[in-house]
Design a protein around this motif. Structure first.
Motif, PDB file in Angstrom:
ATOM      1  N   ASN A  67       0.815  -1.192   0.046  1.00 45.39           N
ATOM      2  CA  ASN A  67      -0.452  -0.319  -0.104  1.00 45.39           C
ATOM      3  C   ASN A  67       0.661   1.195  -0.478  1.00 45.39           C
ATOM      4  O   ASN A  67       0.405   2.499  -0.597  1.00 45.39           O
ATOM      5  N   ASP A  95      -1.068  -4.851  -9.919  1.00 43.80           N
ATOM      6  CA  ASP A  95      -1.666  -4.956  -8.965  1.00 43.80           C
ATOM      7  C   ASP A  95      -1.276  -3.085  -8.285  1.00 43.80           C
ATOM      8  O   ASP A  95      -2.429  -2.794  -8.311  1.00 43.80           O
ATOM      9  N   GLN A  99      -5.207  -0.814  -8.336  1.00 49.18           N
ATOM     10  CA  GLN A  99      -4.949  -0.210  -6.858  1.00 49.18           C
ATOM     11  C   GLN A  99      -5.404   1.891  -7.402  1.00 49.18           C
ATOM     12  O   GLN A  99      -5.312   2.330  -6.489  1.00 49.18           O
ATOM     13  N   SER A 103      -7.669   4.487  -7.470  1.00 46.86           N
ATOM     14  CA  SER A 103      -8.053   5.375  -6.457  1.00 46.86           C
ATOM     15  C   SER A 103      -8.087   6.667  -6.964  1.00 46.86           C
ATOM     16  O   SER A 103      -9.061   7.409  -6.493  1.00 46.86           O
TER      17      SER A 103
END
Length: 224
Positions: A67, A95, A99, A103
């Protein structure tokens, strides 16, 4: 002549004393010297890798979860005022693509592998920032190793001005001797070594950045 030298080498290797005594002793001595230079733990390897990267003007970030990597990439995109980033279809890259795009829909990843060669080259050459995954890193010379068979393209690695390279700590090796113990023999037939941003001073001893690759390299090391 070359043939005479090769013949002498061949004859020497056929010598029983050399083959059975001298060569094993030389190999044992070499391995002992190599082992004496190896760092003892993971933290030492990371520190060495970071220090060597700084010597070649590459940037370095160490993080312990995925993250945080996405957050760092978003910070870079915002700072550079860029919302398009080139990448490959490798798992880690995809990935982060999913992600980051989730966002904020304003961010757009261009996956190089989705385009035929000529169109791929044209698209990637127009993008400033790319995200790639290194298969291995070598700490003592700050080197990144890329299998072409894994990325299936080299354009994001060299055509963009700013390359962000992701590498996992489990793939950080102390030196090239260890690298050649673990690399895939088939994939290694087509692999690339990268050490820092591209530069040359061949002409008039004037330093030129980005001569045959990126002007800027950031290595993000994931210690998860």
């Amino acid at each position: 002549s070359k043939n005479k030298i090769l013949l002498k080498v061949k004859n020497a290797l056929n010598n029983k004393l050399i083959r059975e005594e001298i060569l094993p002793q030389t190999e044992a001595l070499l391995q002992s010297k190599i082992q004496s230079t190896l760092l003892s733990n993971k933290n030492e390897l990371i520190v060495q890798f970071e220090n060597e990267l700084k010597k070649i003007n590459a940037e370095f970030i160490l993080t312990d979860n995925y993250n945080k990597v996405a957050q760092e990439i978003i910070k870079i995109l915002n700072y550079e005022k860029e919302f398009t980033i080139a990448t490959t279809n490798q798992n880690i890259c995809m990935d982060f693509k999913n992600q980051i795009e989730k966002s904020n829909p304003e961010y757009q990843f261009i996956v190089a592998n989705q385009y035929p060669s000529q169109e791929r080259k044209e698209k990637i050459s127009e993008i400033k920032i790319s995200l790639v995954q290194a298969d291995y890193a070598v700490s003592d010379i700050a080197q990144l190793v890329f299998y072409y068979d894994n990325s299936k393209t080299s354009y994001p690695h060299f055509l963009c001005d700013f390359v962000i390279a992701i590498v996992e700590v489990k793939n950080l090796l102390p030196n090239q001797f260890k690298l050649f113990e673990v690399i895939d023999k088939e994939k290694s037939k087509n692999m690339v070594f990268v050490a820092g941003p591209s530069r040359t001073a061949d002409i008039e001893k004037v330093l030129v950045l980005g001569a045959h690759g990126p002007r800027k390299l950031l290595v993000i090391l994931i210690d998860n």
